[in-house]
Design a protein around this motif. Sequence first.
Motif, short mmCIF file in Angstrom:
data_model
loop_
_atom_site.label_atom_id
_atom_site.label_comp_id
_atom_site.label_asym_id
_atom_site.label_seq_id
_atom_site.Cartn_x
_atom_site.Cartn_y
_atom_site.Cartn_z
N GLN A 1 0.83 -1.21 0.00
CA GLN A 1 0.00 0.00 0.00
C GLN A 1 0.87 1.26 0.00
OE1 GLN A 1 -2.25 -1.12 3.53
NE2 GLN A 1 -4.13 -1.20 2.29
N GLN A 2 1.95 1.25 0.77
CA GLN A 2 2.88 2.38 0.77
C GLN A 2 3.46 2.58 -0.63
OE1 GLN A 2 5.55 0.84 3.75
NE2 GLN A 2 4.82 2.26 5.32
N ALA A 3 3.85 1.50 -1.27
CA ALA A 3 4.43 1.59 -2.61
C ALA A 3 3.39 2.10 -3.62
CB ALA A 3 4.99 0.24 -3.04
N GLU A 4 2.14 1.67 -3.47
CA GLU A 4 1.07 2.17 -4.36
C GLU A 4 0.89 3.68 -4.21
OE1 GLU A 4 -0.75 0.88 -6.74
OE2 GLU A 4 -0.19 -1.23 -6.53
N ARG A 5 0.90 4.16 -2.98
CA ARG A 5 0.77 5.61 -2.76
C ARG A 5 1.98 6.35 -3.33
NH1 ARG A 5 -2.96 7.59 1.26
NH2 ARG A 5 -4.73 6.18 1.07
N THR A 6 3.14 5.75 -3.22
CA THR A 6 4.35 6.36 -3.78
C THR A 6 4.26 6.36 -5.30
OG1 THR A 6 5.56 5.54 -1.86
CG2 THR A 6 6.87 6.30 -3.73
N ALA A 7 3.74 5.29 -5.87
CA ALA A 7 3.55 5.22 -7.33
C ALA A 7 2.59 6.32 -7.78
CB ALA A 7 3.00 3.85 -7.72
N GLU A 8 1.53 6.53 -7.03
CA GLU A 8 0.57 7.60 -7.36
C GLU A 8 1.28 8.95 -7.34
OE1 GLU A 8 -2.68 9.85 -8.27
OE2 GLU A 8 -2.47 7.67 -8.45
N ARG A 9 2.12 9.17 -6.36
CA ARG A 9 2.87 10.44 -6.26
C ARG A 9 3.72 10.66 -7.51
NH1 ARG A 9 7.76 12.69 -4.98
NH2 ARG A 9 7.84 14.28 -3.35
N PHE A 10 4.41 9.60 -7.95
CA PHE A 10 5.29 9.75 -9.10
C PHE A 10 4.57 9.69 -10.44
CE2 PHE A 10 8.60 8.88 -5.97
CZ PHE A 10 9.52 9.86 -6.32
N SER A 11 3.33 9.26 -10.45
CA SER A 11 2.58 9.17 -11.71
C SER A 11 2.36 10.55 -12.34
CB SER A 11 1.25 8.46 -11.50
OG SER A 11 0.36 9.28 -10.75
N ARG A 12 2.51 11.60 -11.57
CA ARG A 12 2.33 12.96 -12.07
C ARG A 12 3.67 13.66 -12.34
NH1 ARG A 12 -0.88 12.10 -7.68
NH2 ARG A 12 0.45 13.31 -6.29
N MET A 13 4.75 12.89 -12.27
CA MET A 13 6.08 13.47 -12.40
C MET A 13 6.85 12.80 -13.53
SD MET A 13 6.98 13.60 -8.35
CE MET A 13 8.59 14.34 -8.60
N ARG A 14 7.87 13.48 -13.97
CA ARG A 14 8.76 12.88 -14.96
C ARG A 14 9.73 11.93 -14.26
NH1 ARG A 14 13.29 16.08 -18.58
NH2 ARG A 14 14.41 14.20 -19.22
N VAL A 15 9.81 10.71 -14.77
CA VAL A 15 10.79 9.73 -14.32
C VAL A 15 11.31 9.04 -15.57
CG1 VAL A 15 11.21 7.64 -12.99
CG2 VAL A 15 9.65 9.37 -12.08
N ILE B 1 6.14 -1.90 -8.35
CA ILE B 1 4.84 -1.26 -8.12
C ILE B 1 4.86 0.17 -8.64
CG2 ILE B 1 3.28 -0.40 -6.32
CD1 ILE B 1 4.02 -3.01 -4.74
N ILE B 2 5.92 0.90 -8.38
CA ILE B 2 6.02 2.27 -8.88
C ILE B 2 6.04 2.27 -10.40
CG2 ILE B 2 7.47 4.34 -8.96
CD1 ILE B 2 8.36 3.60 -6.07
N ALA B 3 6.83 1.39 -10.99
CA ALA B 3 6.95 1.34 -12.45
C ALA B 3 5.63 0.99 -13.12
CB ALA B 3 8.02 0.33 -12.85
N SER B 4 4.78 0.24 -12.45
CA SER B 4 3.50 -0.17 -13.05
C SER B 4 2.59 1.03 -13.31
CB SER B 4 2.79 -1.18 -12.15
OG SER B 4 2.26 -0.56 -10.99
#
Length: 192
Positions: free
Chosen positions: A34-48, A65-68
């Motif tokens: 769940q922590q990783a999902e929230r972190t993924a959501e944070r980065f989904s709006r950013m350039r990586v 999870i973040i990459a997904s």
Amino acid sequence: MGERRIYLVRHGQYAVDAVPEDGLGGSLTDLGRQQAERTAERFSRMRVDVIVHSGLRRARETAEIIASRLSGVVVCESALLRECIPCIPIGYESAFASLSPEQLAREAQQARAAYEVYFTPSPDVERHDLLVCHGNLIRYFMLRVLQAPVALWANAETYTCGVSEVWVRADGRATLISHNESDHLPPEWRMF
């Protein structure tokens, strides 16, 4: 040379007591996912541009999870980002007395090499790198960026899935933008 933005993410909560024979450590717990999902959501709006993770299971799973949630991002593993003891921290000498001088030298070299590889300007254009790794290493990196004594790394802390950001300018100067951001996590999910 180009600028580099480096986002450092500590892996999510994991099964500490799990000791698989492969030496890669335990998997993420339900809360860790769940922590990783929230972190993924944070980065989904950013350039990586790239996600680089340690080979330990908890870091790999967090990175996946973040990459997904990111399209077209390159994901790779680096042994340099594996958990280590970058040096004996001041005031904690007895806690690390059981480590051999050879192990300490090897792990210190790993931490130095990781910094030299990842905290340099981009060879060409601006890049945004996300490194999923471990608390000891992240704290060591932060002190290196601040040009502070690295033997103070144990005096800082990093939440699971906490996010730190460093800006490396084209001339090589590194600036700490933020450390241990956790607003993307509910307060009860913020833990060491």
